[in-house]
Design an enzyme around this catalytic site. Structure first.
Site, PDB file in Angstrom:
ATOM      1  CB  ALA A   1      36.592  37.078  42.239  1.00 59.57           C
ATOM      2  CB  SER A   2      37.843  34.105  38.765  1.00 64.10           C
ATOM      3  OG  SER A   2      38.285  33.368  39.851  1.00 64.10           O
ATOM      4  CB  THR A   3      36.613  39.318  36.790  1.00 64.94           C
ATOM      5  OG1 THR A   3      36.981  40.124  37.825  1.00 64.94           O
ATOM      6  CG2 THR A   3      35.121  38.973  36.922  1.00 64.94           C
TER       7      THR A   3
END
Length: 629
Positions: free
Chosen positions: A330-332
């Protein structure tokens, strides 16, 4: 008148004949006596040792002696794996005339259960008849006394005192530390192939998981032997000779068990994992997967009921989520993607785009939504990371292309084993054109690249891969291999291992590291950052990135409502971070299954763990209840 015939005897000739016969007879007798004497000499002198050994075999036995398994400590000297004395009831099948009758009598005497007898027969099938097989382990003092009073009734059965493994911390360290359990057929075959069978002649257990398995060669030690004299009943009368075993080496891990306990407390009630790594050398300070289980259950042989409960649990406690859990990052990974875009010249620090809340490709009907329905307006790369703007990274990924994405993310450690000293690890999936063709026999589509741009779609990672990649970011390309083992004792002195490193990543423009790290600083320390509320008021300065990973795809016009979804379909909460910002000491990764938003769920846990690390405090947190990634 007939004439008498007169025979004249030749006494001289007869004497000579007798003398010759006597001579040859005496020579023959002398030869036979010489042969007898030489044979006696051969038997009594030349072969004395061999025949004495054969004779002594009737009363002398050579018994292997198991070495003491090495102890395991944490970095502060706290004992994590020890050896405790215990008594077990063991049977040598070869010395028992009627095994079934003996088992029946023992059942009456000591209350041996049907399951124990079944386990005994199962283990006996994989052993030679002259080797002892445990019928019951962990006998109580009363059971030992009762059997000792009746031992004369059970030839071939004995109580043996042994040192057995014990894990004082229980489930706190299971997925990292592992456990030992009985040697089975598969283990025996591997030992035979490796030429180690003799070294395990007196050993009953072997490392099965975790550090116990990975460092088995160091922990086990070398077998010893004792030569004993026995009577006609096989009981030992005295010891004639003794070669002591060499104990296994004592190991020290990078793990801080107090920090590990704090991590466990923070994950209570959730499925997920937390990893804390020393940013300066790659040492793993904490690695916890929840739910866990008590490794001591396996040491003496877990019951069928308990094992079925672990196997059938929907929470899958046997899986090490830190190293085997596979999640969309995801956005990590937006800082990683930004680094790639800057390095490839697809974007610059000044590049700006308008986020209206969705993204579309030419000639493609589908639209990709931003997590914020109305969009973020004008954003550059720094703000796009701080507010976790999906649209910015959709566009950047499409313009960069999957080939360059795959190459760069591979260098950062995705899609491959990390090299940690554990066998229980997954390499997860770093998608590429070749991978998709081989896996699904399908071409790569532009939409696949768009999804990868925000760490979704076909991309999966393990929390440990993510932690390793963040360690590379904060060290400006210096790549450490995560390590659990810190060192070992050699002649009473602790010898610390050198950190393991891979060749560093060299950027054409090293300033790109600073741009990305500054944006991660903004995630936590600027008011619009998605992790700001969780870290507000800390006396240390940290940086990080939140992430919310979709478990199932949703239609364009479908709204996400966790309350209306099955629990196992809700979003995963993710967080990566490091501190202090100016001189990083630790890197942390939090992954929580079906927990919701990364900013509202994972970031507060990271905050609590960091608070403990830097000052031992556990303050109440102000939670971020919005849906920010």
């Amino acid at each position: 008148m007939a004439r008498k015939r007169v025979i004249i005897r030749d006494h001289t000739a007869e004497a000579n004949l007798f003398a010759r016969r006597t001579f040859f007879t005496l020579v023959g007798i002398a030869l036979l006596i010489s042969l007898l004497i030489s044979n006696l000499y051969y038997l009594q002198v030349t072969r004395h040792t061999d025949y004495q050994t054969r004779s002594n075999g009737n009363r002398i036995k050579v018994l292997p002696v198991a070495p003491n398994r090495g102890l395991i400590y944490d970095r502060n000297g706290i004992l994590l794996a020890e050896n405790r004395p215990s008594f077990s009831l063991e049977i040598i099948p070869e010395q028992v005339e009627d095994l079934d009758a003996t088992l029946a009598e023992l059942s009456t005497l000591l209350g041996i259960s049907a399951d124990e007898i079944e386990d005994f027969h199962h283990e006996r099938k994989g052993q030679r008849r002259f080797k002892p097989v445990a019928l019951r382990t962990r006998l109580s003092e009363q059971e030992v006394a009762l059997f000792s009073a009746n031992q004369h009734r059970f030839p071939g059965v004995a109580v043996e005192a042994r040192l057995t493994r014990h894990y004082p911390q229980g489930e706190v360290l299971t997925h990292m530390l592992g456990y030992v359990a009985k040697i089975n057929k598969k283990d025996l075959q591997k030992l035979t192939e490796a030429g180690e069978e003799e070294n395990y002649a007196a050993t009953h257990n072997i490392g099965k998981q975790g550090v116990e398995k990975f460092h088995e060669s160091l922990l086990h030690g070398k077998v010893g032997y004792q030569e004993v004299e026995v009577n006609n009943q096989g009981r030992i009368i005295r010891t004639l000779d003794f070669k002591p075993p060499v104990p296994g080496e004592d190991l020290v891990l990078n793990i801080d068990v107090r920090l590990q306990q704090v991590v466990r407390q923070q994950l209570e009630g959730y499925r997920g994992s937390v990893i804390v790594i020393d940013a300066r050398d790659g040492g793993v300070l904490a690695l916890y997967s929840n739910p866990s289980y008590d490794p001591n259950l396996f040491v003496h042989g877990i019951s069928s009921k308990d094992y079925r409960a672990l196997l059938q649990s929907p929470d899958r406690p046997l899986i090490n989520r830190a190293t085997q859990g596979q999640y969309p990052p995801a956005s990590t990974v937006k800082p990683h993607m930004a680094l790639l875009g800057l390095e490839q010249g697809v974007i610059t620090p000044q590049t700006r785009m308008f986020d209206s809340g969705s993204y579309a490709l030419k000639n493609v009907e589908r639209k990709w939504r931003d997590w914020k329905k109305w969009g973020h307006g004008w954003v550059d790369v720094t703000r796009a990371i701080e507010v976790s703007c999906d649209t910015f990274f959709y566009d950047m990924a499409f313009r960069t292309g999957i080939d360059k994405i795959s190459d760069m993310m591979s260098e950062l450690g995705f899609g491959d084993y990390t090299g940690i000293d554990l066998y229980e690890e997954s390499d997860a999936t770093l998608p590429s054109r070749g991978w998709k063709k081989a896996r699904y026999n399908q071409a790569w589509y532009p939409g696949d690249t768009v999804n990868v741009g925000i760490g979704q779609g076909l991309w999966t990672t393990t929390p440990l891969q993510l932690a390793k990649s963040v360690t590379t970011l904060v060290n400006r390309g210096r790549r450490f291999v995560p390590q659990l083992m810190r060192g070992r004792y050699v002649n009473g002195e602790l010898v610390i291992n050198e950190p393991k490193e891979l060749p560093p990543i060299q950027l054409r423009n090293p300033e790109n590291w600073e741009i990305v790290l500054d944006a991660m600083y903004g995630v936590v320390n600027r008011e619009h950052g998605t992790g700001h509320k969780a870290f507000k008021g800390t006396h240390y300065v940290s940086a990080g990135k939140t992430g919310t990973a979709q478990v199932v795809s949703m239609a364009e016009d479908e709204e996400y409502d966790a309350a209306k979804m099955a629990e196992h379909l809700r979003d995963n909460a993710m967080y990566i971070g490091f501190a202090p910002y100016d001189n990083p000491e630790i890197v942390i990764t939090v992954a929580m299954e079906n927990a919701g938003g990364g900013g509202s769920q994972a970031a507060p846990i990271a905050r609590r763990v960091m608070d403990y690390y830097f000052d031992g405090a556990k303050p109440e947190l102000v939670l971020n209840n919005d849906a920010a990634q």
